[in-house]
Motif scaffolding. Sequence first.
Motif, PDB file in Angstrom:
ATOM      1  N   MET A  59      70.159  -9.254  60.856  1.00  0.00           N
ATOM      2  CA  MET A  59      68.955  -9.422  60.045  1.00  0.00           C
ATOM      3  C   MET A  59      69.036  -8.588  58.758  1.00  0.00           C
ATOM      4  O   MET A  59      68.776  -9.077  57.660  1.00  0.00           O
ATOM      5  CB  MET A  59      67.744  -8.995  60.870  1.00  0.00           C
ATOM      6  CG  MET A  59      66.428  -9.036  60.159  1.00  0.00           C
ATOM      7  SD  MET A  59      65.148  -8.233  61.140  1.00  0.00           S
ATOM      8  CE  MET A  59      65.249  -6.556  60.540  1.00  0.00           C
ATOM      9  N   LEU A  60      69.457  -7.329  58.903  1.00  0.00           N
ATOM     10  CA  LEU A  60      69.482  -6.441  57.740  1.00  0.00           C
ATOM     11  C   LEU A  60      70.548  -6.869  56.725  1.00  0.00           C
ATOM     12  O   LEU A  60      70.316  -6.801  55.515  1.00  0.00           O
ATOM     13  CB  LEU A  60      69.744  -5.001  58.179  1.00  0.00           C
ATOM     14  CG  LEU A  60      68.576  -4.323  58.897  1.00  0.00           C
ATOM     15  CD1 LEU A  60      68.966  -2.931  59.348  1.00  0.00           C
ATOM     16  CD2 LEU A  60      67.341  -4.266  58.003  1.00  0.00           C
ATOM     17  N   VAL A  61      71.704  -7.309  57.218  1.00  0.00           N
ATOM     18  CA  VAL A  61      72.760  -7.729  56.300  1.00  0.00           C
ATOM     19  C   VAL A  61      72.304  -8.933  55.494  1.00  0.00           C
ATOM     20  O   VAL A  61      72.511  -9.018  54.282  1.00  0.00           O
ATOM     21  CB  VAL A  61      74.070  -8.014  57.077  1.00  0.00           C
ATOM     22  CG1 VAL A  61      75.042  -8.778  56.215  1.00  0.00           C
ATOM     23  CG2 VAL A  61      74.678  -6.710  57.551  1.00  0.00           C
ATOM     24  N   GLU A  81      58.015  -4.892  61.395  1.00  0.00           N
ATOM     25  CA  GLU A  81      57.502  -6.200  60.971  1.00  0.00           C
ATOM     26  C   GLU A  81      58.626  -7.195  60.766  1.00  0.00           C
ATOM     27  O   GLU A  81      58.570  -8.337  61.233  1.00  0.00           O
ATOM     28  CB  GLU A  81      56.693  -6.058  59.670  1.00  0.00           C
ATOM     29  CG  GLU A  81      55.241  -5.705  59.924  1.00  0.00           C
ATOM     30  CD  GLU A  81      54.523  -5.238  58.658  1.00  0.00           C
ATOM     31  OE1 GLU A  81      54.976  -5.615  57.548  1.00  0.00           O
ATOM     32  OE2 GLU A  81      53.534  -4.496  58.784  1.00  0.00           O
ATOM     33  N   ALA A  82      59.688  -6.746  60.065  1.00  0.00           N
ATOM     34  CA  ALA A  82      60.796  -7.650  59.765  1.00  0.00           C
ATOM     35  C   ALA A  82      61.479  -8.118  61.051  1.00  0.00           C
ATOM     36  O   ALA A  82      61.772  -9.301  61.226  1.00  0.00           O
ATOM     37  CB  ALA A  82      61.812  -6.953  58.862  1.00  0.00           C
ATOM     38  N   TYR A  83      61.685  -7.171  61.975  1.00  0.00           N
ATOM     39  CA  TYR A  83      62.395  -7.515  63.213  1.00  0.00           C
ATOM     40  C   TYR A  83      61.576  -8.476  64.057  1.00  0.00           C
ATOM     41  O   TYR A  83      62.077  -9.469  64.571  1.00  0.00           O
ATOM     42  CB  TYR A  83      62.701  -6.246  64.007  1.00  0.00           C
ATOM     43  CG  TYR A  83      63.515  -6.509  65.261  1.00  0.00           C
ATOM     44  CD1 TYR A  83      64.900  -6.561  65.206  1.00  0.00           C
ATOM     45  CD2 TYR A  83      62.894  -6.721  66.496  1.00  0.00           C
ATOM     46  CE1 TYR A  83      65.649  -6.813  66.330  1.00  0.00           C
ATOM     47  CE2 TYR A  83      63.644  -6.981  67.636  1.00  0.00           C
ATOM     48  CZ  TYR A  83      65.022  -7.019  67.556  1.00  0.00           C
ATOM     49  OH  TYR A  83      65.763  -7.284  68.680  1.00  0.00           O
ATOM     50  N   GLU A  84      60.291  -8.183  64.174  1.00  0.00           N
ATOM     51  CA  GLU A  84      59.461  -9.022  65.029  1.00  0.00           C
ATOM     52  C   GLU A  84      59.281 -10.401  64.431  1.00  0.00           C
ATOM     53  O   GLU A  84      59.168 -11.395  65.149  1.00  0.00           O
ATOM     54  CB  GLU A  84      58.124  -8.319  65.319  1.00  0.00           C
ATOM     55  CG  GLU A  84      58.365  -7.127  66.246  1.00  0.00           C
ATOM     56  CD  GLU A  84      57.140  -6.297  66.581  1.00  0.00           C
ATOM     57  OE1 GLU A  84      56.071  -6.547  65.992  1.00  0.00           O
ATOM     58  OE2 GLU A  84      57.272  -5.383  67.426  1.00  0.00           O
ATOM     59  N   ALA A  97      70.616 -11.065  50.408  1.00  0.00           N
ATOM     60  CA  ALA A  97      69.634 -11.863  49.676  1.00  0.00           C
ATOM     61  C   ALA A  97      69.114 -11.081  48.476  1.00  0.00           C
ATOM     62  O   ALA A  97      68.748 -11.657  47.449  1.00  0.00           O
ATOM     63  CB  ALA A  97      68.487 -12.254  50.605  1.00  0.00           C
ATOM     64  N   ALA A  98      69.092  -9.761  48.607  1.00  0.00           N
ATOM     65  CA  ALA A  98      68.598  -8.927  47.514  1.00  0.00           C
ATOM     66  C   ALA A  98      69.710  -8.547  46.539  1.00  0.00           C
ATOM     67  O   ALA A  98      69.552  -7.644  45.726  1.00  0.00           O
ATOM     68  CB  ALA A  98      67.940  -7.668  48.087  1.00  0.00           C
ATOM     69  N   GLY A  99      70.865  -9.184  46.657  1.00  0.00           N
ATOM     70  CA  GLY A  99      71.930  -8.939  45.687  1.00  0.00           C
ATOM     71  C   GLY A  99      73.084  -8.101  46.190  1.00  0.00           C
ATOM     72  O   GLY A  99      73.999  -7.803  45.437  1.00  0.00           O
ATOM     73  N   PRO A 133      69.362  -6.083  70.855  1.00  0.00           N
ATOM     74  CA  PRO A 133      68.567  -5.750  69.663  1.00  0.00           C
ATOM     75  C   PRO A 133      69.394  -5.116  68.546  1.00  0.00           C
ATOM     76  O   PRO A 133      69.092  -5.298  67.366  1.00  0.00           O
ATOM     77  CB  PRO A 133      67.504  -4.778  70.181  1.00  0.00           C
ATOM     78  CG  PRO A 133      67.920  -4.365  71.537  1.00  0.00           C
ATOM     79  CD  PRO A 133      68.838  -5.427  72.058  1.00  0.00           C
ATOM     80  N   GLU A 134      70.460  -4.402  68.908  1.00  0.00           N
ATOM     81  CA  GLU A 134      71.309  -3.791  67.890  1.00  0.00           C
ATOM     82  C   GLU A 134      71.984  -4.867  67.043  1.00  0.00           C
ATOM     83  O   GLU A 134      71.978  -4.811  65.809  1.00  0.00           O
ATOM     84  CB  GLU A 134      72.374  -2.904  68.558  1.00  0.00           C
ATOM     85  CG  GLU A 134      71.813  -1.619  69.140  1.00  0.00           C
ATOM     86  CD  GLU A 134      72.773  -0.899  70.077  1.00  0.00           C
ATOM     87  OE1 GLU A 134      72.389   0.143  70.617  1.00  0.00           O
ATOM     88  OE2 GLU A 134      73.907  -1.390  70.274  1.00  0.00           O
ATOM     89  N   ALA A 135      72.565  -5.859  67.731  1.00  0.00           N
ATOM     90  CA  ALA A 135      73.259  -6.937  67.020  1.00  0.00           C
ATOM     91  C   ALA A 135      72.280  -7.717  66.153  1.00  0.00           C
ATOM     92  O   ALA A 135      72.558  -8.027  64.987  1.00  0.00           O
ATOM     93  CB  ALA A 135      73.945  -7.864  68.020  1.00  0.00           C
TER      94      ALA A 135
END
Lengths: 379, 318
Positions: free
Chosen positions: A49-51, A294-297, A56-58, A42-44
């Motif tokens: 996911m976050l990167v 929400e984002a992770y799931e 994507a947000a600039g 889950p860490e990886a």
Amino acid sequence: MKFALTTTALALVLGIAAPAFADIRIGATLSETGPAAFLGDPEAKTLKMLVEEINAAGGVNGEKIELIVYDDGGDPNKARTFATRLVEDDEVVAVIGGTTTGTSMAIIPVFEDAEVPFISLAGAIEIIDPVKPYTFKTPHTDRMACAKIFEDMKKTGITKIGVISGSDGFGASMRKQCLEIIGEYGIEVLADETYGPTDADMTPQLTNIKGKEGIQAVLNPGFGQGPAIVTRNYAQLAVGLPLYQSHGVASDGFIELAGAEAAEGVRLPGTALLVAEILPENDPQRKVVTAYKEAYEKATGKPVSTFGGYAHDALRILVDAIVRAGSAEPSDIRDAIEATKGFVGTTGTVTMTAEDHLGLDLSAFRMLEIEKGGWKIVE
Amino acid sequence: MRFSSKATTLLILIAVIAIAPVFFPSSYYFRVGSLIFVNGLAVTGLVVLIGYAGQISLGHAGFAGIGAYACALAPVHLGLHPALAAVFGAALSATIAFLVGRPILRLKGYYLAVASLGFGILVSMVLSNEARLTGGPDGMAVPELGLRGVLRTVGVDLSNTEFWYAFSGLVLVLGAWLALNLYHSPTGRALRALHGSEIAARTVGVDVAHYKLVAFVLSAVYASVSGSLLALQNKFITPDVAGFMHSIEMVTMTVLGGAGSVLGAILGAVILTTLPQVLTIFQEYEQLMLGLVMMLVMIFMRQGLLPSIARSVRGRGE
């Protein structure tokens, strides 16, 4: 011939590992496979996911992040090699990782030598105590979980308890940490029992505890299936006293394993992430944990875990530091991480100082009670 | 059949170790290089046991663990200098190998493999469970060797990875030299004789049990020193070093490169140490790959990579 073969093998490494140019390189060495995979996986996934989300947000300060993740399989020797590779070959500006205490401790010297900031995702207090200039961590310590439990006991007037702990690394370490601070809360241990990591029945130990005069509650520092068996045996023996479990089993899986009926009324310290849905509207962590959950799931199709939350906080703290520093120089990032103030993450609110490279207080934990197979916050 | 004489083997080894750094773009390659040498040293010991004497051990990581933890524990509890601690670890490994080897080496074939396997697992369990002494699965710190500081005072300033590349390279050359010398000595001949046929060796007056024990003890010392080097280099050690997979890795390296040839076995160490670095995305399948490599080598190249290639090259030439 032999020379040619040897040099071919070396050349192969040289060719493949040549670094490519990127804006901000962040490294990670995690135990995606091996015995600690339930932590590292889950860490990886969280980091990737976050990167993606940030890029994507600039990106950060107008620059994209390049994430380099290596899987050390939980082997400290491999982690050490990957850490060297991240610093020397990939030339990253900061590293997240060290899923386990062993891998974290093995790679700290690499970052301290190279003066590259490192945020560990492992539990042990040794990682940041004594404080090392470039080493930080996000997970709360066992000692904090003990403190949270003892605070709750004190509030309900419990002064004499029995302890039953697993003899595995987690159980033994937490038992030790708890016994070190228990005096500060005026609580006394009347019975101190242990069980092995593969034991299938804890009835004898619990019978001993039940037989001791004056015990008001039972504490079970443990990890994995042991605490679930303790909980079941505890219900079968009808001990009838409050049972406290540790943050090591703060997951829905524990309730399933122990059975909702046996787990009824069990109390344990857990993070806000576990109870994202039932957090009060005005809770400062509510926004962060629900967004991450929400984002992770959605991204992985798997339930969120506390461990992924550690990685979430590490990356957010790092990115926050890069933004505040306005620079991606390792030493600037280090200074900015140390100056982190009031950062709200999934594990709690983080305020670091030169003496505290963890920066969490007891508000990181919520005292939870299991009620009808679900969680209830009892503050 | 011998692939090369002692002098050429050593020259090639020294030349590769000395020239390779010219091609290193970053000090990370020194790290991989020193890991290769550390593994190469353990594997050279196994050449004596597997290649010369024809005995199989699946527990040599246990000796690496003893060597590694000696470097972590002896300086703290006995006040030894880390370098002396490595020597102490080697002596301890030799003693344990002697005591364990005497009964074990009476066993033949896979009984020996199973018994040594048990020994390795025992060491690894003790290291994991005696948490008060060894720090348990979380491991413990190892003191600095201090040789780098000494070198600096005489004007040789090496980075940490460079130093360990040079130092473990030196130890490997030394180890290879000893193993090659042994090959041509009376002991080496006796070992090869009992490898060929135990009964024949006994008939001509070779003390089979004695020589098996010699090979076992020697290879244990090699493994122990390699464990010490790893611990001193990493300055941190966990019970993984004594783990079963580490034993298997050692044997696979030896067999892959060619158990009968020192250089071949070291080549095995080169391949199996660099492979996980090149194929980082296949980490999940590493154990699977190890098993597959071992099986394929046993089926198609029973003498190992280097001797098999050498023979086919030579065969074509004739």
